[in-house]
Design a protein around this motif. Structure first.
Motif, short mmCIF file in Angstrom:
data_model
loop_
_atom_site.label_atom_id
_atom_site.label_comp_id
_atom_site.label_asym_id
_atom_site.label_seq_id
_atom_site.Cartn_x
_atom_site.Cartn_y
_atom_site.Cartn_z
N UNK A 150 -58.45 12.92 34.13
CA UNK A 150 -57.88 13.71 33.05
C UNK A 150 -57.94 15.19 33.37
N UNK A 151 -59.05 15.65 33.92
CA UNK A 151 -59.19 17.06 34.29
C UNK A 151 -58.23 17.43 35.42
N UNK A 152 -58.09 16.53 36.40
CA UNK A 152 -57.18 16.80 37.52
C UNK A 152 -55.74 16.86 37.03
N UNK A 153 -55.37 15.97 36.12
CA UNK A 153 -54.02 15.97 35.57
C UNK A 153 -53.75 17.24 34.78
N UNK A 154 -54.76 17.74 34.10
CA UNK A 154 -54.60 18.96 33.30
C UNK A 154 -54.32 20.17 34.20
N UNK A 155 -54.94 20.21 35.36
CA UNK A 155 -54.78 21.38 36.24
C UNK A 155 -53.56 21.30 37.14
N UNK A 156 -52.96 20.10 37.28
CA UNK A 156 -51.92 19.91 38.29
C UNK A 156 -50.55 19.68 37.66
N UNK A 173 -47.04 17.74 37.40
CA UNK A 173 -46.85 16.30 37.55
C UNK A 173 -46.43 15.93 38.97
N UNK A 174 -45.51 16.71 39.55
CA UNK A 174 -45.01 16.39 40.89
C UNK A 174 -46.13 16.45 41.93
N UNK A 175 -47.02 17.45 41.80
CA UNK A 175 -48.13 17.58 42.73
C UNK A 175 -49.11 16.42 42.56
N UNK A 176 -49.42 16.08 41.30
CA UNK A 176 -50.34 14.97 41.03
C UNK A 176 -49.79 13.66 41.57
N UNK A 177 -48.52 13.41 41.34
CA UNK A 177 -47.91 12.16 41.81
C UNK A 177 -47.92 12.10 43.34
N UNK A 178 -47.57 13.21 43.98
CA UNK A 178 -47.56 13.21 45.45
C UNK A 178 -48.97 13.01 46.00
N UNK A 179 -49.96 13.59 45.34
CA UNK A 179 -51.35 13.39 45.77
C UNK A 179 -51.75 11.93 45.72
N UNK A 180 -51.33 11.23 44.66
CA UNK A 180 -51.64 9.81 44.54
C UNK A 180 -50.94 9.01 45.65
N UNK A 181 -49.69 9.36 45.93
CA UNK A 181 -48.94 8.66 46.99
C UNK A 181 -49.60 8.90 48.34
N UNK A 182 -50.08 10.13 48.57
CA UNK A 182 -50.69 10.47 49.86
C UNK A 182 -52.03 9.77 50.07
N UNK A 183 -52.63 9.23 49.02
CA UNK A 183 -53.94 8.59 49.16
C UNK A 183 -53.92 7.48 50.22
N UNK A 184 -52.78 6.83 50.39
CA UNK A 184 -52.70 5.74 51.37
C UNK A 184 -52.83 6.27 52.80
N UNK A 185 -52.61 7.58 53.00
CA UNK A 185 -52.76 8.15 54.34
C UNK A 185 -54.20 8.05 54.85
N UNK A 210 -51.33 21.23 48.68
CA UNK A 210 -51.55 21.25 47.23
C UNK A 210 -51.76 19.84 46.71
N UNK A 211 -50.98 18.89 47.23
CA UNK A 211 -51.13 17.50 46.79
C UNK A 211 -52.47 16.92 47.25
N UNK A 212 -52.86 17.22 48.49
CA UNK A 212 -54.13 16.69 49.01
C UNK A 212 -55.31 17.25 48.25
N UNK A 213 -55.19 18.47 47.77
CA UNK A 213 -56.32 19.12 47.11
C UNK A 213 -56.61 18.59 45.72
N UNK A 214 -55.75 17.71 45.19
CA UNK A 214 -56.12 17.10 43.90
C UNK A 214 -57.37 16.25 44.08
#
Length: 246
Positions: A45-51, A53-65, A141-145
């Protein structure tokens, strides 16, 4: 598949659970759904508040890396650039136009198209490096979430611990309910600190490393294209590009 990431995660979990078991503690005592909901829900919730939407979504997608990093194929790229260099020396830059259809990556195709169009080498470098820098910043920016999640999780864990202690204080007259409150208090702290230092922060570092490697590969590609545009000897170009692999 990044085997070392899998082994590292398993080793970390095994060390924590194994330590609990060696001390004679019950592994079941570490399973507290309430603490899990508080820590994970509060952290994201805190991460979503600071990010955005596009950055948060890309960060989630990048998790598979972390476990399946994007293929870089640097050796193959060097061989391809060397082949292009030989072709351009024999037949000219326009002969490279036939290789455009072979490229799936839009960045690689754009660079080669600029070369075929006869753009000035410094302009080619300028255009491509702007794109490299923009993409690198976007990916960072996406990785830093995950780095942010690692910062929030311990604090949310402490919040869960305080909530558990409040629950304990409210039920001092009922000893049968004290154990659950104390368990939530301590396990929430474990979840917060453990997830930050075993999962979120290492994930962020691994993703940032992959982003750096991706940018380095693209810098290598630009260097090769500029060498071709300047008419450098193909073997000189190949040797220079192999320096990136070191």
């Amino acid at each position: 598949m990044d085997v070392i990431s899998i082994l590292g995660l398993l080793l970390g979990l095994a060390a924590i659970l194994g330590g609990q078991w060696l001390e004679g503690g019950s592994l079941a005592s570490l399973i507290q759904p309430t603490a899990f909901v508080i820590v994970v829900g509060g952290t994201f919730g805190a991460v979503m508040l600071q990010s955005p939407f596009a950055v948060f979504r890309q960060g989630l997608v990048m998790a598979k890396w972390v476990f399946s990093p994007p293929p870089l194929e640097q050796r193959e790229l060097i061989d391809r650039i060397t082949e292009w260099s030989l072709t351009s020396r024999r037949e000219g830059l326009l002969a490279l136009e036939g290789h455009l259809a072979e490229l799936d990556d839009a960045f690689l195709r754009k660079g080669l198209q600029l070369l075929v169009d006869g753009a000035d080498p410094e302009r080619v470098r300028e255009v491509l490096e702007v794109e490299i820098g923009a993409q690198e910043e976007q990916l960072k920016r996406a990785a830093r979430i995950w780095e942010s999640a690692g910062g929030y999780a311990p604090t949310i864990g402490i919040l869960g611990a305080v909530m558990g202690l409040i629950h304990v204080m409210e039920n001092l007259g009922d000893p049968s309910r004290l154990g659950a409150g104390i368990a939530v208090a301590f396990v929430a702290t474990i979840y917060g600190v453990g997830s930050a230092n075993l999962i979120f922060l290492p994930m962020a570092k691994k993703l940032l490393a992959h982003v750096a490697n991706l940018s380095l590969t693209r810098e290598m590609y630009v260097d090769g294209l500029i060498g071709i545009a300047n008419g450098d000897n193909p073997r000189i170009i190949e040797s220079r590009l192999e320096g990136y692999l070191a």
